[in-house]
Design an enzyme around this catalytic site. Sequence first.
Site, PDB file in Angstrom:
ATOM      1  N   TYR A 148      -2.345   6.976  -2.649  1.00  0.00           N
ATOM      2  CA  TYR A 148      -1.045   7.741  -2.726  1.00  0.00           C
ATOM      3  C   TYR A 148      -0.203   7.685  -1.181  1.00  0.00           C
ATOM      4  CZ  TYR A 148      -3.354  11.762  -0.175  1.00  0.00           C
ATOM      5  OH  TYR A 148      -3.647  12.448   0.792  1.00  0.00           O
ATOM      6  N   CYS A 149       0.930   7.413  -1.562  1.00  0.00           N
ATOM      7  CA  CYS A 149       1.787   7.526  -0.208  1.00  0.00           C
ATOM      8  C   CYS A 149       1.263   6.635   0.975  1.00  0.00           C
ATOM      9  CB  CYS A 149       2.025   9.007   0.289  1.00  0.00           C
ATOM     10  SG  CYS A 149       3.673   9.081   1.243  1.00  0.00           S
ATOM     11  N   ASP A 150       0.704   5.326   0.584  1.00  0.00           N
ATOM     12  CA  ASP A 150       0.018   4.624   1.581  1.00  0.00           C
ATOM     13  C   ASP A 150       0.954   4.577   2.837  1.00  0.00           C
ATOM     14  OD1 ASP A 150      -2.062   3.185   2.468  1.00  0.00           O
ATOM     15  OD2 ASP A 150      -1.468   1.302   1.593  1.00  0.00           O
TER      16      ASP A 150
END
Length: 265
Positions: A148-150
Amino acid sequence: MIQDHLLTLMPPSIELNTGEDPLDATRNILLDDEWAREVGRQDRMPTVRVWRHAPVRGLVVSKRDVAGPKGEAAMATMDRLGWPILVRPTGGTAVPHGPGVLNFSLLFPRTKDKVTTDAYYQLLCQPMLDWFTSMGLVATTGAVPGSYCDGNYNVLVDGKKVVGTAQAWRGGLAGTKSRHPGYVLAHACIVVDVDMMEATDVINRFYEEVGDPYRVDASTSTSLADALNKVQPGQTYSAATAQKDFVTFLERYYRSAGIAVHVRS
């Protein structure tokens, strides 16, 4: 420890603040921007904030994620599902929030120094890396495709994401003579005790609702509590405990670097 070239970005005196609204999750997010504007105007000391969301679970997303009619409809759907959507001032994609999450924010004035976003990310991440190491964990930074949200400045433990980071620069150079005094807001979201399988499913459902093909993989992430349990079996760890521990660590950490620290709540 903070490297010498990064220490030049640290103000000589900071406020270490645990202030948070115990009931209003949106207010907690907006306080970062509000206090950062005060920092830019020199109405507040440069601030390091360690805070928790109000005890409601949900997702925090960027403005881009909820733009348009599909975004509004998705917000209504997620609210009905018990995962309300909150909008943050920084960029990036959705991250979980709630009582199992600890937030770490740097609210610093814009300066004349020629500096990159990478430098502020390093300034944000290094204390967390050293804190995790002090607990016996193997911590690094880097991208994890599928998380997530890399980003390049995820904080990882044993190769799995525990912390997401984001950053925003606003206005021009700080100071009372500037028409639009600026600030740097660098933020980290530390997943202390969250069911990442459930959170991943919810993130994917949100992006399905907004019509975005972006998806995340639960196997790429873990929580600080789960990571600690591997090195200290039977260990339980809450965001409230983590907040106390991290503030104590940061107070020593910054003072050892020659920075004056004023602790407030």
